[in-house]
Design a protein around this motif. Structure first.
Motif, PDB file in Angstrom:
ATOM      1  N   ILE A  73      39.767  18.473  72.982  1.00 27.90           N
ATOM      2  CA  ILE A  73      39.636  18.564  71.524  1.00 27.90           C
ATOM      3  C   ILE A  73      41.020  18.819  70.948  1.00 27.90           C
ATOM      4  O   ILE A  73      41.623  19.872  71.181  1.00 27.90           O
ATOM      5  CB  ILE A  73      38.672  19.687  71.116  1.00 27.90           C
ATOM      6  CG1 ILE A  73      37.375  19.614  71.938  1.00 27.90           C
ATOM      7  CG2 ILE A  73      38.373  19.603  69.623  1.00 27.90           C
ATOM      8  CD1 ILE A  73      36.609  18.338  71.771  1.00 27.90           C
ATOM      9  N   LYS A 109      41.111  19.123  64.725  1.00 24.88           N
ATOM     10  CA  LYS A 109      40.115  18.042  64.786  1.00 24.88           C
ATOM     11  C   LYS A 109      38.771  18.586  65.271  1.00 24.88           C
ATOM     12  O   LYS A 109      38.688  19.644  65.882  1.00 24.88           O
ATOM     13  CB  LYS A 109      40.592  16.919  65.701  1.00 24.88           C
ATOM     14  CG  LYS A 109      41.736  16.097  65.126  1.00 24.88           C
ATOM     15  CD  LYS A 109      42.031  14.884  65.986  1.00 24.88           C
ATOM     16  CE  LYS A 109      43.134  14.031  65.374  1.00 24.88           C
ATOM     17  NZ  LYS A 109      43.424  12.829  66.202  1.00 24.88           N
ATOM     18  N   GLN A 110      37.729  17.801  64.993  1.00 24.37           N
ATOM     19  CA  GLN A 110      36.377  18.119  65.430  1.00 24.37           C
ATOM     20  C   GLN A 110      35.779  16.889  66.121  1.00 24.37           C
ATOM     21  O   GLN A 110      35.858  15.776  65.581  1.00 24.37           O
ATOM     22  CB  GLN A 110      35.504  18.533  64.245  1.00 24.37           C
ATOM     23  CG  GLN A 110      34.063  18.879  64.616  1.00 24.37           C
ATOM     24  CD  GLN A 110      33.212  19.127  63.390  1.00 24.37           C
ATOM     25  OE1 GLN A 110      33.038  18.246  62.547  1.00 24.37           O
ATOM     26  NE2 GLN A 110      32.663  20.338  63.278  1.00 24.37           N
ATOM     27  N   ASP A 111      35.220  17.074  67.303  1.00 28.98           N
ATOM     28  CA  ASP A 111      34.572  15.986  68.029  1.00 28.98           C
ATOM     29  C   ASP A 111      33.082  16.294  68.165  1.00 28.98           C
ATOM     30  O   ASP A 111      32.697  17.424  68.497  1.00 28.98           O
ATOM     31  CB  ASP A 111      35.178  15.809  69.417  1.00 28.98           C
ATOM     32  CG  ASP A 111      36.542  15.134  69.368  1.00 28.98           C
ATOM     33  OD1 ASP A 111      36.891  14.628  68.279  1.00 28.98           O
ATOM     34  OD2 ASP A 111      37.250  15.113  70.380  1.00 28.98           O
ATOM     35  N   CYS A 112      32.241  15.271  67.914  1.00 26.53           N
ATOM     36  CA  CYS A 112      30.785  15.434  67.981  1.00 26.53           C
ATOM     37  C   CYS A 112      30.184  14.421  68.957  1.00 26.53           C
ATOM     38  O   CYS A 112      30.682  13.299  69.100  1.00 26.53           O
ATOM     39  CB  CYS A 112      30.157  15.257  66.597  1.00 26.53           C
ATOM     40  SG  CYS A 112      30.654  16.507  65.389  1.00 26.53           S
ATOM     41  N   CYS A 118      28.693  19.510  68.235  1.00 21.78           N
ATOM     42  CA  CYS A 118      30.067  19.412  67.733  1.00 21.78           C
ATOM     43  C   CYS A 118      30.938  20.535  68.274  1.00 21.78           C
ATOM     44  O   CYS A 118      30.516  21.698  68.321  1.00 21.78           O
ATOM     45  CB  CYS A 118      30.084  19.459  66.200  1.00 21.78           C
ATOM     46  SG  CYS A 118      29.294  18.038  65.405  1.00 21.78           S
TER      47      CYS A 118
END
Length: 227
Positions: free
Chosen positions: A29, A33-36, A99
């Motif tokens: 990650i 930032k944000q990862d889903c 997320c």
């Protein structure tokens, strides 16, 4: 039909009704930032979630984690944690969103180990097996067999999850050890370089004080003459 054959038949009939879906991911990650990730899950299913931050990129081992149902409602939320384990029972059928949020970090990339286990039990049809009469079913207590198998399955799942957690913690500890080794080595090298430079300057200064032709000696003589 003897009791041993009946027990075996009931056991495997129940096991066939057990469905388990498991996924494991290790993701990076990026900072800010944000990862889903999405997973299609049916209602009335048990979902076990486990995540561990195994590397913080020379920073803190923490991440923000959130789980959303198909309607976008938040089901689970952790703020800046190194890891956690959750269990939930779904109420809707659809795409669930998981997320990992690293927006609070400005420079450090977080490496996260993530595991999801989805379980569902089909109805167990005790009493509808061909060749088994009600008296035999009553004698062997089918419900007791079902309870035993449930406990065995639950314990096996706990063992598997625990092994995965231990593996992720071991990876995190290894990364911490390597990071600390890098810091200690770098700091030691800087100290050695500073000591060499300071020692060299001291030697040069002392030699210059006793050398009549050196600038340092002349400056020293001029200072003494002003006194």
């Amino acid at each position: 039909m003897d009791k041993c054959t009946l027990f075996t038949l009931c056991f495997f009939t129940f096991i066939i009704g057990i469905k388990t879906h498991e996924k494991q991911l290790t993701v990076n990650i990026e900072p800010r930032k944000q990862d889903c990730f999405f997973e299609n899950i049916s209602e009335k299913q048990t979902v076990e979630l486990d995540y561990q931050v195994i590397d913080g990129g020379h920073g803190d081992l923490d991440i923000t984690f959130q789980t959303y149902d198909p309607h976008g409602r938040i089901l689970l939320a952790d703020y800046k944690k190194a890891g956690n384990t959750h269990t939930l029972t779904t109420q809707l059928t659809g795409d669930y969103k998981f997320c990992f949020d690293n927006t609070f970090s400005s420079f450090n990339t977080k490496t996260v180990f993530f595991e999801i286990i989805i379980e569902s039990d089909d109805d167990f049809g005790g009493g509808n097996i061909d060749g088994i009469n009600s008296e035999e079913v009553y004698e062997l207590k089918i419900q007791d067999i079902q309870d035993i198998v449930n406990r065995v399955r639950s314990d096996m799942n706990k063992i598997r999850v625990l092994q995965d957690v231990i593996k992720s913690i071991e990876a995190r500890d290894r990364n911490l050890a390597e990071e600390n080794f890098f810091k200690v080595t770098t700091f030691s090298m800087i100290q050695i370089i500073v000591m060499i430079v300071v020692g060299s300057i001291q030697v040069i200064m002392l030699r210059s004080l006793f050398d009549d032709n050196s600038r340092v000696h002349k400056i020293w003589k001029n200072l003494e003459s002003y006194r």
